[in-house]
Design a protein around this motif. Sequence first.
Motif, short mmCIF file in Angstrom:
data_model
loop_
_atom_site.label_atom_id
_atom_site.label_comp_id
_atom_site.label_asym_id
_atom_site.label_seq_id
_atom_site.Cartn_x
_atom_site.Cartn_y
_atom_site.Cartn_z
N GLY A 11 0.58 -0.62 4.23
CA GLY A 11 -0.86 -0.79 4.40
C GLY A 11 -1.31 -2.08 3.74
O GLY A 11 -0.51 -2.99 3.52
N ARG A 12 -2.58 -2.10 3.37
CA ARG A 12 -3.16 -3.28 2.71
C ARG A 12 -3.84 -2.85 1.42
O ARG A 12 -4.36 -1.74 1.32
CB ARG A 12 -4.20 -3.94 3.61
CG ARG A 12 -3.63 -4.56 4.82
CD ARG A 12 -4.72 -5.30 5.55
NE ARG A 12 -4.22 -5.74 6.85
CZ ARG A 12 -4.97 -6.09 7.85
NH1 ARG A 12 -6.28 -6.08 7.73
NH2 ARG A 12 -4.45 -6.48 8.97
N ASN A 13 -3.88 -3.77 0.48
CA ASN A 13 -4.63 -3.57 -0.77
C ASN A 13 -4.24 -2.28 -1.50
O ASN A 13 -5.10 -1.56 -1.99
CB ASN A 13 -6.13 -3.60 -0.51
CG ASN A 13 -6.57 -4.92 0.08
OD1 ASN A 13 -6.14 -5.98 -0.36
ND2 ASN A 13 -7.40 -4.87 1.11
N GLY A 14 -2.94 -1.98 -1.52
CA GLY A 14 -2.46 -0.82 -2.26
C GLY A 14 -2.63 0.51 -1.55
O GLY A 14 -2.46 1.57 -2.15
N ALA A 15 -2.95 0.48 -0.24
CA ALA A 15 -3.22 1.72 0.49
C ALA A 15 -2.02 2.66 0.52
O ALA A 15 -2.18 3.88 0.38
CB ALA A 15 -3.67 1.41 1.92
N ALA A 16 -0.82 2.13 0.67
CA ALA A 16 0.36 3.00 0.73
C ALA A 16 0.59 3.70 -0.60
O ALA A 16 0.91 4.89 -0.64
CB ALA A 16 1.60 2.19 1.13
N ARG A 17 0.37 2.98 -1.68
CA ARG A 17 0.52 3.59 -3.01
C ARG A 17 -0.56 4.66 -3.24
O ARG A 17 -0.28 5.72 -3.79
CB ARG A 17 0.46 2.52 -4.09
CG ARG A 17 0.79 3.04 -5.46
CD ARG A 17 0.97 1.89 -6.45
NE ARG A 17 1.31 2.38 -7.75
CZ ARG A 17 2.54 2.69 -8.14
NH1 ARG A 17 3.55 2.56 -7.33
NH2 ARG A 17 2.76 3.13 -9.36
N LYS A 18 -1.78 4.40 -2.78
CA LYS A 18 -2.86 5.39 -2.90
C LYS A 18 -2.54 6.63 -2.07
O LYS A 18 -2.80 7.75 -2.51
CB LYS A 18 -4.19 4.78 -2.46
CG LYS A 18 -4.70 3.71 -3.41
CD LYS A 18 -5.92 3.01 -2.84
CE LYS A 18 -6.29 1.80 -3.68
NZ LYS A 18 -7.33 0.99 -3.03
#
Length: 110
Positions: A11-18
């Motif tokens: 994803g973007r801007n940490g979306a996968a980690r979130k």
Amino acid sequence: MSITINLYYTGRNGAARKFAGEMIASGTADRIRAEEGNERYEYFQPLDDPETILLIDQWRDQEALDIHHASPMMETIAALREKYDLHMRTERFQKEDGELTDREKSFLRE
């Protein structure tokens, strides 16, 4: 015969980690781990790609995986994927025999 699926969520801007964080905090990951036939369900982050999370998802056999895919749990996962606008790619591996060869064992340091 175990089946292992590597799912790469990007994803973007940490979306996968979130996404992975919410899967863990909500208890969804633990519920999947408790499903009959689940052998492994773990998230990792590649060192060279902060926008990707790797899920190692391992099941006893195809039947257990099919039951998981038909469960209401998949609706929860799909909703979270949409929420975080994630894209995915996968790799699938089947393990006939869990034993390493003697040559493979020679490279390990235990």
